[in-house]
Design an enzyme around this catalytic site. Structure first.
Site, PDB file in Angstrom:
ATOM      1  N   ASP A 296      27.603  29.994 -13.155  1.00  0.00           N
ATOM      2  CA  ASP A 296      28.779  29.142 -13.003  1.00  0.00           C
ATOM      3  C   ASP A 296      29.734  29.324 -14.178  1.00  0.00           C
ATOM      4  OD1 ASP A 296      30.076  26.778 -11.632  1.00  0.00           O
ATOM      5  OD2 ASP A 296      29.720  25.901 -13.607  1.00  0.00           O
ATOM      6  N   GLU A 349      30.581  33.571 -10.920  1.00  0.00           N
ATOM      7  CA  GLU A 349      31.768  32.837 -10.503  1.00  0.00           C
ATOM      8  C   GLU A 349      32.811  33.086 -11.591  1.00  0.00           C
ATOM      9  OE1 GLU A 349      33.695  28.457  -9.860  1.00  0.00           O
ATOM     10  OE2 GLU A 349      32.278  28.911 -11.440  1.00  0.00           O
TER      11      GLU A 349
END
Length: 627
Positions: A296, A349
């Site tokens: 993330d 991401e």
């Protein structure tokens, strides 16, 4: 631990049940280099500092064997700081933690589970995922389904059985779990973790999560997990100011505090911190057999000035804005995981134009297997939200993506981020009346599955939730009683099967030879057409997309080969909730030049629809010598 790279610190750090001189107990080890004293506090000493002291060392690690303390007992570390203050901290390396809102760590023996997924792991090791039909169902375990018997959550074991049946029905190859590392605040969805080695106790024990993974693998389903090395929360029991000083984070808030999320930022330049994070990444692959991690907020790690104004950040030693230590950490992480666990996926991401995110480290990249294509997501949603009458003025919003489509190995995400914070559900974002909303959503999904990249969809999108995602309740499963919603779910299942069964749609997702524009400039009709090719060129799939509610009754598309083009998917089929315009099973190419090709097919292109036509090419005849 303070020298060199070590990715297996969890083997001796934390609490390990063991025996010493025939006496059962637990060995504790914690890094607190600036502490005056460190004690283990627990029920046995009434949670008071001063009974179970740990021994110091030159490396800053405090450790000792504590007899009689065994699995199931809760504990914390009581640390006397240099100022004399006593603070209580959970164990950064704990294998289990109390159910939130409680915050103590728990002694747990993670060595006794008997895995039965050898066949899956062996097959994974030999798989080239770039050429496989990878489709990902993103799941938040706490709100996918909930029991109706008063319990807040289903267990890992109950969720495994339900997910296996549902994922098989829909045809997904993988599920991606939103963070399951222990976290204190439900509203963070797990993205502010406090237990980097502990699966959340909300759904059961560490062994229960192993059983979840084992069952998924035996059913042939891969499992990715979200992992968050970009920042950590400021909760008092967690890593922040762990021994009274900035230990895991930078002391300077310009480097060590994240203003967007009110969290601390890891000090990637400190060896012990790198080893902590590298060990955590390896731990999930080693101990829990996860098939990969989705990292993330990578962009926030790469840039020192991420979300900061002038004067609010500190340049690197070269004077630049790149976080050189974080970059090296990501390279080390990917090198380690790919080297030790062949066949696992690491997915970034990452939302910027950083070059080489999914290129090998030896070739100058960061080493991720794949990267989320945030540009595709933003452009596609921006386009599809427009009223169809205006789409003719924005034709290149969809076609632009192919300029960079093969610069990285891409996942095409329609994730949880697109259905929260007032954005509404995907279905509610679509323009038009109810019929057009469903048709537009089917077009979006058809485009996602047919363009190069690996598709990902967040739960609830497969049957068209009307309301945006709410983590405090389960999905609105009652909608499946209605034909349009059930038709959308059936469509997703068929999309997955077509994507899986037709090599042209997945084998060359990451290679430009697998894609060919037929036409991308028919803005007057808001239509697109392209070809996908299999690796051996034995199959071609023609994809035609009509982005208006006006049917094109005799729409001609140029093709390179004569023969019969079978209609393998039509998003306007009645079983999906469409108007049922189609081509009676397929069309035959005619020798009518079109779009620079010698042949063409004349199709009925339904309103707001994706049409897929497949042709199988004969095997080339062997020459006399090879015969």
């Amino acid at each position: 631990m303070s020298r060199g790279t070590n990715c297996t610190a969890y083997r001796w750090m934390g609490a390990h049940p063991t025996e010493q001189d025939g006496v059962a107990g637990t060995h504790f080890a914690v890094w607190a280099p600036n502490a005056q004293e460190v004690c283990v506090i627990c029920d046995r000493n009434h949670w008071r500092h001063g009974a179970y002291y740990l021994n110091s060392s030159d490396s800053g690690i405090w450790s000792a064997f504590m007899p009689e303390i065994g699995p199931g007992e809760t504990y914390k570390y009581s640390i006397r700081t240099q100022s004399g203050t006593v603070i209580e901290k959970a164990d950064p390396y704990a294998f289990a933690q109390e159910h939130p809102p409680k915050t103590a760590s728990m002694v747990y023996d993670i060595s006794n589970f008997q895995w039965k997924d050898d066949e899956w792991v062996d097959r994974r090791r030999q798989t080239n995922w770039f050429e496989q039909p990878v489709s990902i169902y993103e799941v938040h375990l706490g709100s996918w389904r909930r029991p109706h018997d008063g319990r807040p959550y289903f267990s890992y074991l109950e969720l495994a059985d339900q997910l296996i049946e549902y994922v098989h029905e829909l045809g997904y190859s993988h599920v991606q779990l939103m963070p399951i590392s222990e976290f204190p605040f439900d509203g963070s969805w797990g993205y502010q973790a406090t237990g980097y080695f502990a699966p959340t106790s909300r759904y059961g024990s560490p062994d229960d999560f192993k059983e979840f993974m084992d069952r998924m693998h035996q059913a042939g389903i891969g499992v990715l997990i979200d992992w968050v090395p970009a920042h950590f929360p400021t909760d008092g029991h967690a890593l922040g100011r762990f021994d009274g000083t900035a230990l895991y984070e930078h002391a300077d808030p310009r480097q060590g505090f994240h203003p967007d999320w009110n969290t601390y930022i890891y000090n990637y330049g400190r060896n012990e911190v790198r080893n902590f994070l590298l060990s955590s990444a390896r731990f999930w692959c080693d101990v829990y057999h996860v098939d990969g991690i989705r990292v993330d907020a990578v962009a926030s790690m790469l840039y020192l000035d991420y979300s900061r104004s002038h004067g609010e950040w500190v340049p690197n030693y070269q004077g630049g804005r790149e976080n050189l230590e974080a970059i090296q950490f990501l390279k080390d992480m990917n090198t380690t995981l790919h080297g030790e666990f062949p066949g696992i996926l690491t997915v970034a991401e990452e939302s910027t134009a950083w070059q080489g995110v999914s290129r090998p480290v030896y070739d100058g990249g960061l080493g991720f297997t794949m990267k989320w294509d945030m540009g595709w997501m933003n452009d596609s949603l921006r386009y599809i939200r427009r009223d169809p009458i205006h789409r003719r003025h924005h034709q290149n919003e969809l076609s632009f993506r192919m300029i960079y489509a093969f610069h990285e190995n891409f996942v095409l995400p329609l994730s949880h981020d697109e259905v929260v914070h007032g954005k509404r559900s995907l279905l509610s974002q679509m323009p038009g009346d109810d019929w057009q909303k469903f048709a537009n959503l089917r077009v979006l999904y058809g485009y996602q599955y047919s363009t190069p990249g690996k598709p990902l969809l967040f739960m609830g999108g497969e049957f068209g939730q009307w309301t945006e995602w709410n983590h405090d309740t389960e999905l609105d499963w009652a909608l499946l009683r209605f034909e349009k919603h059930d038709g959308l779910r059936r469509y997703i299942g068929d999309l997955n099967r077509v994507y899986r069964d037709h090599p042209a749609l997945h084998q060359l997702d990451c290679e430009p030879t697998g894609f060919e524009w037929i036409q991308a400039d028919d803005a007057a009709n808001s239509t697109y057409a392209f070809a996908r090719h299999s690796k051996d060129r034995r199959e071609t799939v023609i994809v035609a997309i009509n982005m208006t509610p006006v049917p094109r009754e005799e729409y001609r598309i140029g093709v390179s080969d004569p023969g019969f083009y079978k209609e393998i998917l039509n998003s306007d089929a009645a079983i999906y909730g469409g108007s049922n315009l189609g081509n009676a099973g397929g069309v035959r190419a005619e020798r009518v030049p079109m779009h620079g090709r010698e042949y063409s097919v004349k199709v009925v292109l339904p309103p707001l629809a994706v049409l897929m036509l497949a042709i199988q090419h004969p095997e080339p005849e062997a020459d006399e010598e090879s015969a």
